[in-house]
Design an enzyme around this catalytic site. Sequence first.
Site, PDB file in Angstrom:
ATOM      1  N   TYR A 193       0.861  -1.183   0.000  1.00 20.24           N
ATOM      2  CA  TYR A 193       0.000   0.000   0.000  1.00 20.24           C
ATOM      3  C   TYR A 193       0.893   1.227   0.000  1.00 20.24           C
ATOM      4  O   TYR A 193       1.864   1.306   0.741  1.00 20.24           O
ATOM      5  CB  TYR A 193      -0.876  -0.006   1.259  1.00 20.24           C
ATOM      6  CG  TYR A 193      -1.742   1.223   1.414  1.00 20.24           C
ATOM      7  CD1 TYR A 193      -3.014   1.279   0.867  1.00 20.24           C
ATOM      8  CD2 TYR A 193      -1.268   2.342   2.109  1.00 20.24           C
ATOM      9  CE1 TYR A 193      -3.805   2.411   0.994  1.00 20.24           C
ATOM     10  CE2 TYR A 193      -2.054   3.480   2.241  1.00 20.24           C
ATOM     11  CZ  TYR A 193      -3.322   3.504   1.686  1.00 20.24           C
ATOM     12  OH  TYR A 193      -4.094   4.630   1.811  1.00 20.24           O
ATOM     13  N   GLU A 213      -3.448   7.492  -3.988  1.00 16.13           N
ATOM     14  CA  GLU A 213      -3.452   6.218  -3.264  1.00 16.13           C
ATOM     15  C   GLU A 213      -3.295   5.066  -4.247  1.00 16.13           C
ATOM     16  O   GLU A 213      -4.048   4.979  -5.221  1.00 16.13           O
ATOM     17  CB  GLU A 213      -4.773   6.057  -2.492  1.00 16.13           C
ATOM     18  CG  GLU A 213      -4.791   4.837  -1.588  1.00 16.13           C
ATOM     19  CD  GLU A 213      -6.143   4.654  -0.891  1.00 16.13           C
ATOM     20  OE1 GLU A 213      -7.173   4.630  -1.594  1.00 16.13           O
ATOM     21  OE2 GLU A 213      -6.159   4.552   0.337  1.00 16.13           O
TER      22      GLU A 213
END
Length: 385
Positions: free
Chosen positions: A108, A196
């Site tokens: 991530y 993101e």
Amino acid sequence: MKLHEHQAKELLARHGVAVPAGGVARSADEAREIAMRTGGSVVVKAQVHAGGRGKAGGVRLAATPDEAAAAAAEMLGARLVTAQTGPEGVPVGAVLVEETVDIARELYLAMLVDGGVGRPVVMASEAGGMDIEAVAEETPERILVEAVDPALGLMPFQSRKLAGGLGLDGAAARGLARAVDSVHGAFAQNDCSLVEINPLVLTTGGGIVAADAKVTIDDDALFRQPDLAGLYDPSQDAPIEARAHGLGLSYVKLDGDVGCLVNGAGLAMATMDVAVAAGAAPANFLDVGGGADEEKVAGAVVLLLSDPAVRRVLINIFGGILRCDVVARGVVEAAGRAEGPIPPMVVRMLGTNAEEGRGILSRSGLEVTLVDDMGAAAAALGELG
Ligand code: GDP
Ligand code: MN
């Protein structure tokens, strides 16, 4: 303003982030062609402004071009409901068809402005994939955070530290550090409020590839990002919010029945608090802004009244550059244009040309209660409830 995944990936690729090869399809035939061109198995992904697609059937693997076409045919034109949309879902107007990546690990990586820290931060985790929210909730120590000094920018040691923290070494660590640098560049140069990448894939070959991407552009910077502003997709917003966007208004639909018209975001927030204190719930957040003219005010009021949930209206104007008489004329103009009965209004007007504005409203024939302060506004609203 949110970008679609394919737009976000194009932007990130320009800044050096590796993304899978593929293309955008608006029909099943286009999806088949892209899959044929790409060769091998592909992933077909619904392009909507919401995450959680993987768990909602919005991300499908296809082994052949025909399977890709079938997956696209099912998604296109339908509405996708995910954990991040309302029960009505959002329409799928396009799908992204991409080569699949061979996943060794799902990482991530994100960058956003952290109001608490007062700086942009880079966040990274070795626990990427579809459950990052649960990781943040239950094991926040698995998310690494590096605050970025806006004057110095991201320092090379910070990217290396993140790579080490994710347990990467060698080429993978260098690839991760490069991805962090690229994300920082994209974030800073495009006035992003969020970048993101989840998952950021460590491939079985040791490469670092963005399998998903989410980018949000700061609305207040869109005036200097005209190319990005042009990517706005009204189909992904509630119709009333899409109309507000077209009128240049900051409007957010809420659940209550008090239509609120205010100038200034801070005053708008305070006004909503007053409504709640009076036991009433706001139907919207609406800031007409300081530079509004009569036409823009009228547009704002028509928009506000078009919400069938609105049964009473609270107008709170502190006249400065936006004069109270201009607001009053805009309200009267809107009342003439709006369809159906006009609900009762509680109006607090102070500042430039307040008397003139109040006069216009009291002579308008509209059901208006003029008040002098927020306490009286709350009481008057309560009486209408
Ligand atoms: P989201 O659920 O809306 O965040 O959509 P994602 O693009 O993140 O996709 C969800 C999940 O699908 C990812 O976490 C991956 O596990 C899987 N996925 C996405 N793209 C690929 C791919 O190219 N290959 C494989 N094997 N899985 C993928
Ligand atoms: Mn994702």
